[in-house]
Design a protein around this motif. Structure first.
Motif, mmCIF file in Angstrom:
data_model
loop_
_atom_site.group_PDB
_atom_site.id
_atom_site.type_symbol
_atom_site.label_atom_id
_atom_site.label_comp_id
_atom_site.label_asym_id
_atom_site.label_seq_id
_atom_site.Cartn_x
_atom_site.Cartn_y
_atom_site.Cartn_z
ATOM 1 N N THR A 72 0.833 -1.203 0.000
ATOM 2 C CA THR A 72 0.000 0.000 0.000
ATOM 3 C C THR A 72 0.868 1.254 0.000
ATOM 4 O O THR A 72 0.574 2.237 -0.693
ATOM 5 N N GLU A 73 1.954 1.211 0.769
ATOM 6 C CA GLU A 73 2.863 2.354 0.805
ATOM 7 C C GLU A 73 3.481 2.615 -0.566
ATOM 8 O O GLU A 73 3.570 3.758 -1.017
ATOM 9 N N LYS A 74 3.866 1.541 -1.249
ATOM 10 C CA LYS A 74 4.467 1.688 -2.571
ATOM 11 C C LYS A 74 3.450 2.247 -3.572
ATOM 12 O O LYS A 74 3.774 3.120 -4.391
#
Length: 313
Positions: A9-11
């Motif tokens: 999700t961060e990426k």
């Protein structure tokens, strides 16, 4: 699994921030429609091919020619199966609208969205397998995709030429023999390819952001069929493909990459074909925008599920 979802999700969120840069640049007239089209050509004809060839020059542990060919087969099989099922839907729509809706369900944004994310998750091995998926995508989108969007069946020579001689397929055809034969390019040339290929993720996300800046978000969410295609593209099709992968049990990196690219939002080619063939450009833009917005939630989940299944083999 929760940790994997958070990392992915961060990426994806970082990629959305890059899209935001493109959105602002378009709104502030830093990038115009003409500029966005030129950046798209730069991606397709220069940056993408450089990335593919450079990735095939890297020492990717565990990557073999057999696994690369398996990746092409799996991704092609997934798209063909989806295309066959989609022929049963949207029969009450006009031929052109039905074709665009079916295209959105079958063809993901495996180049602009999938390839950068595969690179972020799996490194050079992800790029190699994602490039194989792009080859499969190009083979089908310039034949089946071209026809369902209104292309003339008599243009077989043009379709085959585009399917075989597009930048992604050509660069893969150049890089794969070099990889298989362990032929290494001179260091200055490889460094040049690697540096140009490094622009792929930010440049692709900026271009996608400019496309999204052209749309009214209220209109996007109000179209029932656009919501249906988004659900099919981001959830139903990837989940069915995961079931196929679970039954076949390929290599873990192959499984994660193909699942990730199959879970990508509607392909940008929908707009390019709509313009070329006189189809519904507005509908294509709506499908791309809504599916891209929601993919920040769905892509990490699908990728994490693929990693979980692969680790259980």
């Amino acid at each position: 699994m929760i940790a994997s979802i958070l990392i992915l999700t961060e990426k994806v969120f970082v990629m959305f921030l890059m899209m935001g840069v493109g959105y602002i640049c378009f709104k502030k007239r830093i990038i115009t429609s003409r500029g966005a089209a030129q950046l798209t050509n730069l991606l397709l004809y220069i940056v993408g091919p450089c990335l593919i060839i450079a990735a095939l020059q890297a020492d990717s542990a565990g990557v073999s020619t057999g696994k690369i060919l398996l990746t092409i087969f799996l991704f092609l099989a997934g798209m063909i199966a989806t295309a066959l099922v989609m022929q049963l839907l949207f029969r009450k729509q006009t031929k052109s609208r039905a074709g665009m809706l079916r295209y959105g369900a079958v063809y993901s944004n495996c180049g602009f969205m999938g390839l950068p994310l595969a690179q972020a998750v799996l490194g050079s091995a992800g790029v190699v397998y994602a490039s194989a998926c792009v080859v499969a995508f190009n083979l089908l989108t310039w034949t089946h995709g071209y026809l369902i969007l209104g292309g003339a069946a008599g243009d077989r020579r043009q379709m085959l030429k585009k399917a075989m001689l597009n930048p992604g397929t050509v660069s893969f055809a150049v890089g794969l023999p070099l990889y298989a034969l362990s032929i290494h390019l001179p260091a200055p040339l490889l460094q040049t390819l690697d540096s140009i290929g490094g622009m792929n993720t930010p440049l692709a996300m900026i271009v996608v952001g400019t496309y999204m800046a052209k749309l009214n978000l209220r209109e996007i969410f109000s179209d029932r069929e656009v919501r249906l295609i988004t659900a099919l593209r981001l959830f139903v099709v990837p989940m069915a493909f995961l079931l196929l992968l679970w039954l076949l049990r390929p290599d873990s990196d192959v499984m994660v990459t193909t699942a990730l690219l199959m879970a990508a939002p509607v392909g940008v080619n929908a707009v390019l074909f709509a313009i070329k063939l006189g189809n519904d450009v507005q509908l294509a833009c709506k499908m791309i925008a809504l599916s891209t917005l929601l993919s920040i939630i769905t892509m990490p989940v699908i990728a994490a599920m693929a990693q979980k299944l692969a680790s259980a083999f």
